[in-house]
Scaffold this motif. Sequence first.
Motif, PDB file in Angstrom:
ATOM      1  N   UNK A  68       0.804  -1.221   0.000  1.00 31.16           N
ATOM      2  CA  UNK A  68       0.000   0.000   0.000  1.00 31.16           C
ATOM      3  C   UNK A  68       0.841   1.277   0.000  1.00 31.16           C
ATOM      4  N   UNK A  69       2.114   1.168  -0.412  1.00 38.24           N
ATOM      5  CA  UNK A  69       2.976   2.354  -0.396  1.00 38.24           C
ATOM      6  C   UNK A  69       2.357   3.443  -1.272  1.00 38.24           C
ATOM      7  N   UNK A  70       2.140   4.596  -0.673  1.00 37.35           N
ATOM      8  CA  UNK A  70       1.561   5.730  -1.400  1.00 37.35           C
ATOM      9  C   UNK A  70       0.041   5.701  -1.484  1.00 37.35           C
ATOM     10  N   UNK A  71      -0.603   4.593  -1.071  1.00 37.92           N
ATOM     11  CA  UNK A  71      -2.074   4.542  -1.077  1.00 37.92           C
ATOM     12  C   UNK A  71      -2.580   5.536  -0.036  1.00 37.92           C
ATOM     13  N   UNK A  72      -3.625   6.266  -0.369  1.00 37.81           N
ATOM     14  CA  UNK A  72      -4.132   7.278   0.548  1.00 37.81           C
ATOM     15  C   UNK A  72      -5.534   6.931   1.029  1.00 37.81           C
ATOM     16  N   UNK A  73      -5.880   7.483   2.177  1.00 30.89           N
ATOM     17  CA  UNK A  73      -7.233   7.403   2.713  1.00 30.89           C
ATOM     18  C   UNK A  73      -7.916   8.707   2.314  1.00 30.89           C
ATOM     19  N   UNK A  74      -9.041   8.597   1.611  1.00 36.66           N
ATOM     20  CA  UNK A  74      -9.765   9.771   1.108  1.00 36.66           C
ATOM     21  C   UNK A  74     -11.025   9.955   1.942  1.00 36.66           C
ATOM     22  N   UNK A  75     -11.260  11.186   2.400  1.00 38.95           N
ATOM     23  CA  UNK A  75     -12.453  11.473   3.187  1.00 38.95           C
ATOM     24  C   UNK A  75     -12.780  12.960   3.084  1.00 38.95           C
ATOM     25  N   UNK A  76     -13.992  13.308   3.489  1.00 37.16           N
ATOM     26  CA  UNK A  76     -14.412  14.712   3.526  1.00 37.16           C
ATOM     27  C   UNK A  76     -14.266  15.182   4.969  1.00 37.16           C
ATOM     28  N   UNK A  77     -13.495  16.252   5.166  1.00 36.36           N
ATOM     29  CA  UNK A  77     -13.257  16.772   6.509  1.00 36.36           C
ATOM     30  C   UNK A  77     -14.570  17.284   7.097  1.00 36.36           C
ATOM     31  N   UNK A  78     -14.946  16.719   8.233  1.00 35.09           N
ATOM     32  CA  UNK A  78     -16.196  17.096   8.891  1.00 35.09           C
ATOM     33  C   UNK A  78     -17.306  16.073   8.711  1.00 35.09           C
ATOM     34  N   UNK A  79     -17.105  15.105   7.804  1.00 32.86           N
ATOM     35  CA  UNK A  79     -18.109  14.063   7.586  1.00 32.86           C
ATOM     36  C   UNK A  79     -18.130  13.135   8.807  1.00 32.86           C
ATOM     37  N   UNK A  80     -19.313  12.839   9.375  1.00 33.58           N
ATOM     38  CA  UNK A  80     -19.372  11.984  10.564  1.00 33.58           C
ATOM     39  C   UNK A  80     -18.721  10.617  10.317  1.00 33.58           C
ATOM     40  N   UNK A  81     -17.955  10.160  11.298  1.00 33.85           N
ATOM     41  CA  UNK A  81     -17.311   8.839  11.295  1.00 33.85           C
ATOM     42  C   UNK A  81     -16.224   8.651  10.241  1.00 33.85           C
TER      43      UNK A  81
END
Length: 145
Positions: A68-81
């Motif tokens: 997973x080198x370089x794999x990122x976790x994508x999310x919206x800042x402020x989204x619950x959980x």
Amino acid sequence: ELVTLPSGIQYRQLDPGRAGGRVAAKGDTLFVLYTVYRLAPGAYFRYSGGGTPIFLWSLGYGNEGQDDVGATYKFVLGEPNALPRAVPPAVLGMKEGGRRRVLVPPAVGWTDADVRPRPATFGAGRRLENHRHEPLVMEVDLVRV
């Protein structure tokens, strides 16, 4: 330097990020690498002095034989959980390229199965289950806003 927010959430800024890098704001889609640690016994009270982190799991660094080198976790800042509740206030205002280490008290951590991110391996999942009632540390590298 240890930063304590009005809510009591604490973090250390390990890298301020790139000059001219975009700044994370509520509602932005963020791409991060992260590592989650537990603290050695008694280290919670020494967090201001650093404590001793013990690896639990990560994403993006190739730890534990993960491809997973370089794999990122994508999310919206402020989204619950999308993150444990302790982490978004500490990520707010981060610059791209920045790194912060956030203390995650159990009451605002991985309180139930809906809180992400989750470990990808069985072993790491067991470690989270065994230690989620303890203070944990989440180190976040902001790759892109």
